[in-house]
Design a protein around this motif. Structure first.
Motif, short mmCIF file in Angstrom:
data_model
loop_
_atom_site.label_atom_id
_atom_site.label_comp_id
_atom_site.label_asym_id
_atom_site.label_seq_id
_atom_site.Cartn_x
_atom_site.Cartn_y
_atom_site.Cartn_z
N PHE A 138 0.85 -1.18 0.00
CA PHE A 138 0.00 0.00 0.00
C PHE A 138 0.89 1.24 0.00
O PHE A 138 1.64 1.47 0.96
N GLU A 139 0.83 2.03 -1.07
CA GLU A 139 1.70 3.19 -1.19
C GLU A 139 0.93 4.41 -1.70
O GLU A 139 0.17 4.32 -2.67
N GLU A 140 1.13 5.54 -1.01
CA GLU A 140 0.61 6.84 -1.43
C GLU A 140 -0.89 6.84 -1.64
O GLU A 140 -1.41 7.52 -2.53
N ASN A 141 -1.60 6.07 -0.83
CA ASN A 141 -3.05 6.18 -0.79
C ASN A 141 -3.43 7.29 0.19
O ASN A 141 -2.67 7.58 1.12
N SER A 142 -4.61 7.87 0.02
CA SER A 142 -4.96 9.01 0.85
C SER A 142 -6.47 9.09 1.11
O SER A 142 -7.28 8.65 0.29
N ALA A 143 -6.81 9.65 2.27
CA ALA A 143 -8.21 9.86 2.65
C ALA A 143 -8.23 10.84 3.81
O ALA A 143 -7.18 11.25 4.32
N THR A 144 -9.43 11.22 4.24
CA THR A 144 -9.55 12.04 5.44
C THR A 144 -9.14 11.24 6.67
O THR A 144 -8.38 11.70 7.52
N GLY A 145 -9.64 10.03 6.79
CA GLY A 145 -9.25 9.12 7.86
C GLY A 145 -8.88 7.76 7.29
O GLY A 145 -9.61 7.21 6.46
N GLY A 146 -7.73 7.23 7.71
CA GLY A 146 -7.27 5.95 7.16
C GLY A 146 -6.80 6.09 5.73
O GLY A 146 -7.50 5.70 4.79
N GLY A 147 -5.61 6.62 5.55
CA GLY A 147 -5.11 6.88 4.21
C GLY A 147 -5.14 5.67 3.31
O GLY A 147 -5.46 5.77 2.12
N ALA A 148 -4.85 4.48 3.87
CA ALA A 148 -4.91 3.24 3.09
C ALA A 148 -6.13 2.40 3.44
O ALA A 148 -6.80 1.89 2.55
N PHE A 170 2.97 -0.86 4.36
CA PHE A 170 2.25 0.41 4.23
C PHE A 170 3.30 1.52 4.18
O PHE A 170 3.98 1.78 5.17
N ASP A 171 3.43 2.15 3.03
CA ASP A 171 4.51 3.10 2.80
C ASP A 171 3.95 4.42 2.24
O ASP A 171 3.27 4.44 1.21
N SER A 172 4.20 5.51 2.97
CA SER A 172 3.91 6.87 2.47
C SER A 172 2.44 7.09 2.18
O SER A 172 2.08 7.79 1.23
N ASN A 173 1.56 6.50 2.99
CA ASN A 173 0.14 6.81 2.91
C ASN A 173 -0.16 8.01 3.79
O ASN A 173 0.59 8.30 4.73
N SER A 174 -1.26 8.71 3.52
CA SER A 174 -1.52 9.94 4.27
C SER A 174 -3.01 10.13 4.54
O SER A 174 -3.86 9.76 3.73
N ALA A 175 -3.29 10.74 5.69
CA ALA A 175 -4.65 11.13 6.06
C ALA A 175 -4.65 12.61 6.38
O ALA A 175 -3.76 13.10 7.09
N SER A 176 -5.64 13.32 5.87
CA SER A 176 -5.73 14.75 6.18
C SER A 176 -6.26 14.97 7.59
O SER A 176 -6.19 16.09 8.10
N TRP A 177 -6.76 13.91 8.22
CA TRP A 177 -7.17 13.98 9.63
C TRP A 177 -6.38 12.95 10.43
O TRP A 177 -5.31 13.28 10.94
N ALA A 178 -6.86 11.73 10.54
CA ALA A 178 -6.26 10.76 11.47
C ALA A 178 -6.01 9.42 10.79
O ALA A 178 -6.75 9.00 9.92
N GLY A 179 -4.94 8.75 11.25
CA GLY A 179 -4.62 7.42 10.73
C GLY A 179 -4.03 7.46 9.34
O GLY A 179 -4.70 7.12 8.37
N GLY A 180 -2.76 7.83 9.25
CA GLY A 180 -2.13 7.96 7.94
C GLY A 180 -2.22 6.71 7.10
O GLY A 180 -2.44 6.77 5.89
N ALA A 181 -2.08 5.54 7.73
CA ALA A 181 -2.23 4.27 7.02
C ALA A 181 -3.57 3.62 7.32
O ALA A 181 -4.27 3.19 6.40
N ILE A 182 -3.95 3.54 8.62
CA ILE A 182 -5.15 2.79 9.01
C ILE A 182 -5.97 3.58 10.03
O ILE A 182 -5.43 4.12 10.99
N TYR A 183 -7.28 3.60 9.80
CA TYR A 183 -8.24 4.08 10.80
C TYR A 183 -9.11 2.89 11.18
O TYR A 183 -9.82 2.35 10.34
N THR A 184 -9.03 2.44 12.44
CA THR A 184 -9.76 1.25 12.86
C THR A 184 -10.64 1.58 14.05
O THR A 184 -10.22 2.27 14.98
#
Length: 300
Positions: A138-148, A170-184
């Motif tokens: 998982f690389e450079e995926n993005s979302a508000t919460g849980g980038g990947a 999980f490499d270089s994923n980003s969230a504009s709020w919380a959980g750059g890779a995972i929001y659980t």
């Protein structure tokens, strides 16, 4: 089954997911690169098991399903192997793959540069779902919460999601709020031999993972160079609220938070943390406490 005569493009319909797998014994329409199975939960399912496909440029921004423009799995469990999901964009959640009440097996797949406006830039795992995700990247995926990834029971009742990740990166994923890779949230996650590196939460806590509730296990996992960048953002590797956490043979190194818990931040009295043979090295916080771990007074 697969119809090789279907061209691997959108065929003029950008509002539907590229692969839609749901209960049915009849293929009602072929769309985009693979197949569209009609929604009919009373029938048995003929599963598509994609192997070696590239699924790209899916959009769910004009009506229809607002989640899972790459692949939509509802109450079915296909096997997905050696596929690449790239540049898919969801209006709501799960840019690449939406999983609800389903248990697919995903092996040796790449999820690159997918986006969701809300949660789970690549994958959303919802309600009674137990996917097995193995050797996937998982690389450079993005979302508000849980980038990947988003993992979410949704609501106060029902069976919790129980995903298992083995040998994933999980490499270089980003969230504009919380959980750059995972929001659980309120789930039972198992992560084995999995690496989280250079993920970032730019507007809130949990540079790699943001957890609310749930029972989460990490075995032989690495958290490297993850960060939070907003003011007062806790837990560069993980921010957990009321979660039961078990880390075994894991490493936290080079993570950087702007507030408490450079590597691990745990709060709320229902939380419990167990650390076994786990190493913390060169983690830093710019303005808070707990250069490695910050645990609230009411956490056991």
């Amino acid at each position: 089954t697969w119809d090789e005569s279907v061209e691997t493009d959108w065929c003029g319909d950008r509002s539907r997911p590229k692969i839609h797998v749901c209960p049915s014994s009849q293929v009602s329409r072929l769309v985009s690169c693979v197949c569209w199975l009609s929604l009919n939960p009373e029938n048995d399912c003929e599963l598509c098991d994609p192997d070696g496909f590239v699924i790209t440029d899916g959009h769910s921004n004009t009506g229809g399903h607002q989640s899972g423009p790459g692949m939509l799995n509802i109450s079915v469990s296909p096997t997905v192997s050696n596929c690449r999901f790239e540049g898919n964009v969801a209006q709501y959640r799960a840019g690449a793959m939406y999983i609800e009440n389903a248990s697919p097996t995903v092996t040796n797949c790449d999820f690159i540069g997918n986006n969701a406006s809300a949660f789970g830039g690549a994958i959303a795992i919802i309600r009674d779902s137990s996917p097995l995700i193995v050797d996937s990247y998982f690389e450079e995926n993005s979302a508000t919460g849980g980038g990947a990834i988003e993992i979410n029971r949704e609501g106060t009742g029902g069976v919790v999601p129980t995903p298992v990740f083995v040998g994933c990166e999980f490499d270089s994923n980003s969230a504009s709020w919380a959980g750059g890779a995972i929001y659980t949230m309120n789930s039972e996650d198992i992560m084995i031999d999995t690496t989280f590196e250079s993920n970032v939460a730019t507007g809130g806590p949990g540079g790699a993972i943001n957890a609310q509730g749930g029972d989460l296990t990490y075995l032989n996992c690495e958290f490297l160079d993850n960060q939070t960048s907003a003011a007062s953002a806790h837990g560069a590797a993980m921010n957990a609220m009321g979660s039961v956490l078990d880390f075994v043979n894991s490493t936290f190194e080079g993570n950087s938070a702007t507030a408490n818990g450079a590597a691990l931040h745990v709060m709320v009295d229902t939380a419990n943390v167990t650390l076994t043979n786990t190493t913390f090295s060169a983690n830093t916080t710019s303005s808070g406490t707990g250069g490695a771990v910050h645990v609230g007074d009411d956490v056991t």
